[in-house]
Write a protein that holds these residues in place. Sequence first.
Motif, PDB file in Angstrom:
ATOM      1  N   SER A  77      17.299  -1.505  82.452  1.00 15.17           N
ATOM      2  CA  SER A  77      16.529  -0.700  81.444  1.00 15.17           C
ATOM      3  C   SER A  77      15.043  -0.791  81.556  1.00 15.17           C
ATOM      4  O   SER A  77      14.534  -1.841  82.300  1.00 15.17           O
ATOM      5  N   GLY A  78      14.429   0.063  80.968  1.00 10.27           N
ATOM      6  CA  GLY A  78      12.856  -0.109  80.782  1.00 10.27           C
ATOM      7  C   GLY A  78      12.455   1.074  79.881  1.00 10.27           C
ATOM      8  O   GLY A  78      12.987   1.833  79.555  1.00 10.27           O
ATOM      9  N   ALA A  79      11.088   0.784  79.546  1.00  8.72           N
ATOM     10  CA  ALA A  79      10.592   1.488  78.366  1.00  8.72           C
ATOM     11  C   ALA A  79       9.453   2.616  78.984  1.00  8.72           C
ATOM     12  O   ALA A  79       8.830   2.402  79.904  1.00  8.72           O
ATOM     13  N   PHE A  80       9.519   3.933  78.335  1.00  8.05           N
ATOM     14  CA  PHE A  80       8.897   4.885  78.970  1.00  8.05           C
ATOM     15  C   PHE A  80       7.484   4.566  78.850  1.00  8.05           C
ATOM     16  O   PHE A  80       6.900   4.233  77.766  1.00  8.05           O
ATOM     17  N   ILE A  81       6.598   4.964  79.632  1.00 16.53           N
ATOM     18  CA  ILE A  81       5.025   4.960  79.689  1.00 16.53           C
ATOM     19  C   ILE A  81       4.824   6.624  79.702  1.00 16.53           C
ATOM     20  O   ILE A  81       5.255   7.211  80.163  1.00 16.53           O
ATOM     21  N   THR A  82       3.279   6.857  79.153  1.00 17.39           N
ATOM     22  CA  THR A  82       2.956   8.337  79.120  1.00 17.39           C
ATOM     23  C   THR A  82       2.223   8.504  80.591  1.00 17.39           C
ATOM     24  O   THR A  82       1.646   7.663  80.845  1.00 17.39           O
ATOM     25  N   HIS A  83       2.530   9.683  81.042  1.00 19.00           N
ATOM     26  CA  HIS A  83       1.973  10.445  82.093  1.00 19.00           C
ATOM     27  C   HIS A  83       1.246  11.432  81.544  1.00 19.00           C
ATOM     28  O   HIS A  83       0.163  11.514  80.911  1.00 19.00           O
TER      29      HIS A  83
END
Length: 188
Positions: A77-83
């Motif tokens: 799992s992982g958290a989204f970051i903004t692009h």
Amino acid sequence: MARRKPWIVGAVALGVVLGAVGLYLFQPWKLWTDETVNEALPSSQPAPDQTQPEPEKKEDEDDAPEQAPAGPVTLASGAFITHEHATSGTAKIVELADGSRVLRLEGLDTSNGPDLKVWVTDAEVLPGRDGWGVFDDGAYLDLGQLKGNKGSHNYALPSDADLETYTSVSIWCDRFNVSFGAAELARA
């Protein structure tokens, strides 16, 4: 009657064509519309077959209850970051009781856009502009169109997908070759 100059008519026609192409490519109305999809985690347990009678127990069998198959297990799992666009939420790879795997996006919140896809990739998730275009440089699996720019949804993973190779998820705008947001997948 005044004669119109041919170049004016040509300029107007060209403007209409360019405007139509711009609308097709950019789909600006999507900036003001959201598509919310909320799916439950899929169940892989088969429905009981009503046509077959239950087998009779033999006297020497113990009365221990049958062990149910393992429930869904989060593998990574992982958290989204903004692009390119503000993006938040969580990406999870979940193994179901039957051994099939799904990519689950939970609490996703990103911008709507043209031709958005869900990709699992081998690319490193880089913050800022450095991460916008790296996801199509290496190996990736296209899991299909993004179902909604908000909510929680599931995408089936191919049974032969090597989770050691595919270590990140991108919400990929295929029209402009840019990541809206991405998540690095850490093994659970």
